[in-house]
Design an enzyme around this catalytic site. Structure first.
Site, PDB file in Angstrom:
ATOM      1  CE  LYS A  55      -4.170   5.472  -2.852  1.00 11.05           C
ATOM      2  NZ  LYS A  55      -4.106   6.973  -3.053  1.00 11.05           N
ATOM      3  CD1 TRP A  60       5.806   5.926 -11.171  1.00 11.13           C
ATOM      4  CD2 TRP A  60       5.264   3.986 -10.188  1.00 11.13           C
ATOM      5  NE1 TRP A  60       6.938   5.163 -11.077  1.00 11.13           N
ATOM      6  CE2 TRP A  60       6.635   3.984 -10.486  1.00 11.13           C
ATOM      7  CE3 TRP A  60       4.697   2.870  -9.573  1.00 11.13           C
ATOM      8  CZ2 TRP A  60       7.450   2.885 -10.173  1.00 11.13           C
ATOM      9  CZ3 TRP A  60       5.504   1.789  -9.268  1.00 11.13           C
ATOM     10  CH2 TRP A  60       6.869   1.800  -9.571  1.00 11.13           C
ATOM     11  CG  HIS A 110      -9.896   6.173 -10.147  1.00 13.12           C
ATOM     12  ND1 HIS A 110      -8.683   5.595 -10.376  1.00 13.12           N
ATOM     13  CD2 HIS A 110      -9.666   7.138  -9.212  1.00 13.12           C
ATOM     14  CE1 HIS A 110      -7.752   6.199  -9.628  1.00 13.12           C
ATOM     15  NE2 HIS A 110      -8.330   7.137  -8.928  1.00 13.12           N
ATOM     16  CB  SER A 140      -2.600   1.537  -1.172  1.00 11.34           C
ATOM     17  OG  SER A 140      -2.354   2.845  -1.602  1.00 11.34           O
ATOM     18  CE1 TYR A 195       2.591   1.138  -7.036  1.00 17.06           C
ATOM     19  CE2 TYR A 195       3.568  -0.928  -6.305  1.00 17.06           C
ATOM     20  CZ  TYR A 195       3.352   0.423  -6.127  1.00 17.06           C
ATOM     21  OH  TYR A 195       3.901   1.059  -5.036  1.00 17.06           O
TER      22      TYR A 195
HETATM   23  S1  PPS Z   1      -5.058   7.371  -6.569  1.00 16.40           S
HETATM   24  O1  PPS Z   1      -5.575   8.032  -5.343  1.00 16.40           O
HETATM   25  O2  PPS Z   1      -5.954   6.305  -7.005  1.00 16.40           O
HETATM   26  O3  PPS Z   1      -4.752   8.297  -7.642  1.00 16.40           O
HETATM   27  O4  PPS Z   1      -3.701   6.666  -6.068  1.00 16.40           O
HETATM   28  P1  PPS Z   1      -2.616   5.994  -7.024  1.00 16.40           P
HETATM   29  O5  PPS Z   1      -1.726   7.054  -7.543  1.00 16.40           O
HETATM   30  O6  PPS Z   1      -3.283   5.118  -8.012  1.00 16.40           O
HETATM   31  O7  PPS Z   1      -1.826   5.054  -6.040  1.00 16.40           O
HETATM   32  C1  PPS Z   1      -1.019   5.523  -4.990  1.00 16.40           C
HETATM   33  C2  PPS Z   1      -0.069   4.389  -4.650  1.00 16.40           C
HETATM   34  O8  PPS Z   1       0.990   4.344  -5.631  1.00 16.40           O
HETATM   35  C3  PPS Z   1       2.239   4.448  -4.954  1.00 16.40           C
HETATM   36  N1  PPS Z   1       3.231   5.104  -5.820  1.00 16.40           N
HETATM   37  C4  PPS Z   1       4.430   4.562  -6.101  1.00 16.40           C
HETATM   38  N2  PPS Z   1       4.987   3.383  -5.748  1.00 16.40           N
HETATM   39  C5  PPS Z   1       6.250   3.129  -6.183  1.00 16.40           C
HETATM   40  N3  PPS Z   1       6.971   3.994  -6.923  1.00 16.40           N
HETATM   41  C6  PPS Z   1       6.449   5.189  -7.302  1.00 16.40           C
HETATM   42  N4  PPS Z   1       7.190   6.034  -8.037  1.00 16.40           N
HETATM   43  C7  PPS Z   1       5.115   5.510  -6.896  1.00 16.40           C
HETATM   44  N5  PPS Z   1       4.299   6.564  -7.076  1.00 16.40           N
HETATM   45  C8  PPS Z   1       3.150   6.299  -6.417  1.00 16.40           C
HETATM   46  C9  PPS Z   1       1.904   5.276  -3.706  1.00 16.40           C
HETATM   47  O9  PPS Z   1       2.924   5.208  -2.754  1.00 16.40           O
HETATM   48  C10 PPS Z   1       0.611   4.589  -3.289  1.00 16.40           C
HETATM   49  O10 PPS Z   1       0.824   3.265  -2.790  1.00 16.40           O
HETATM   50  P2  PPS Z   1       1.056   2.901  -1.242  1.00 16.40           P
HETATM   51  O11 PPS Z   1       1.045   1.408  -1.181  1.00 16.40           O
HETATM   52  O12 PPS Z   1      -0.054   3.525  -0.457  1.00 16.40           O
HETATM   53  O13 PPS Z   1       2.409   3.466  -0.911  1.00 16.40           O
END
Ligand code: PPS
Length: 308
Positions: A55, A60, A110, A140, A195
């Site tokens: 998370k 991204w 991870h 998250s 992030y």
């Molecule tokens: S995982 O399951 O570990 O692969 O998840 P991960 O991709 O690491 O994290 C998901 C969170 O990243 C947020 N996210 C973004 N935030 C802002 N901008 C962009 N473009 C973006 N892409 C992914 C996603 O919304 C999750 O965070 P939260 O706080 O739950 O919204």
């Protein structure tokens, strides 16, 4: 199955957390035997590994790297999930594909530092570590535990808070994950990105990644990378938001991968007491690391405001 050495085990209906060498894996998704083999993988200088605690912005970074490889052409990245374009190394059966993939190979993980390929720790290949403020990670991850069917749905937020603090989750304790990877940064070709950096100034982060990877993109190509990596655009892009993933893995009725995408959502969940406990744990564990985080969206807005 209980682990008598560390006394921690969590039962869930279809999948369960299995402790392996002090790190939780998920049965049915990870194989302890295969994970142990990763350290022997042969690494090419052109390999790129994205390392994250869950998370922290994995999807991204997968999107950004896919777009950089496609020189900003989003059409070239469509039709394949981010996890297919940049797969996880810890999933069962991942080695075969790793060996047969032509260069450059992009992968994510991870896993804790101790499981990483030895050659990666001898400056073969490159590592991009994406970190996020851990209070937002906790929130998250809490939501993700209801959405992802391979993870046990927590009773409530307080219940998950305790599990996260104790590290009874896949990824274990955030503090130890970042500490081990970051403190070995000089042993690897290592780029550290947060992030919050990406929220604050995605274009600068794209510039940093391009120079780290020695990719020459035009200004327009970089602008396209940024444009197609925004939260708004990824949310409506099925290959970037895991919409097509089977409901046996993600329960789309209970949430979405692209949930809020902001900084400071933890303030809507943490009690004052939980926040104090978290701060104490953070100060104690992180005091030797020169890392700071942005905890509130207002900090970001403030740092973007023109200085008088
Ligand atoms: S995982 O399951 O570990 O692969 O998840 P991960 O991709 O690491 O994290 C998901 C969170 O990243 C947020 N996210 C973004 N935030 C802002 N901008 C962009 N473009 C973006 N892409 C992914 C996603 O919304 C999750 O965070 P939260 O706080 O739950 O919204």
């Amino acid at each position: 199955m209980a682990d008598s050495t560390d006394g921690c085990e969590t039962q869930i209906p279809d999948f369960k957390l299995i402790p392996h060498r002090g790190f939780y894996l998920i049965s049915g998704i990870h194989s302890p035997k295969e994970v142990d083999q990763i350290q022997n993988w042969e690494i090419r200088d052109s390999d790129i590994f994205v390392i994250t605690y869950p998370k922290s912005g994995t999807i991204w970074m997968q999107q950004i790297l896919s777009l950089i490889e496609a020189k900003g052409d989003v059409a070239a990245t469509m039709g394949q999930l981010n996890s297919e374009r940049i797969p996880w190394i810890e999933l069962i059966g991942s080695k075969k594909e790793f060996v047969s993939t032509p260069s450059p190979r992009f992968r994510v993980s991870h896993l804790a530092y101790k499981f990483a390929p030895q050659e990666l720790k001898q400056k073969r290949g490159k590592v991009i570590y994406v970190a996020r403020n851990p209070k937002d990670i906790l929130v998250s991850y809490y939501h993700f535990h209801s959405y992802a069917t391979m993870l046990e749905t927590p009773k409530d937020f307080d219940d998950f808070f305790e599990k996260f603090m104790e590290g009874k989750v896949f990824g274990n304790r955030w503090f130890e994950h970042i500490k081990a990877w970051y403190s070995h940064r000089d042993d690897m070709n290592f780029l550290y990105v947060t992030y919050e950096d990406m929220i604050q100034d995605l274009r600068s982060v794209v510039d940093r990644i391009c120079s780290f990877l020695e990719k020459n993109l035009t200004v327009e190509q970089k602008e396209n990378v940024v444009e197609h990596s925004t939260f708004k655009n990824m949310k409506k892009n099925p290959s970037a938001n895991y919409e097509p993933v089977s409901s046996s893995l993600l329960n789309h009725k209970k949430g979405s991968f692209m949930r809020k995408g902001t900084v400071g959502d933890w303030k809507n969940y943490f009690t004052v007491a939980q926040n104090e406990r978290f701060d104490l744990a953070f100060q104690e564990t992180m005091r030797d690391l020169p890392l700071t985080f942005l905890w509130d969206i207002k900090d970001i807005t403030a740092s973007l405001a023109p200085h008088s």
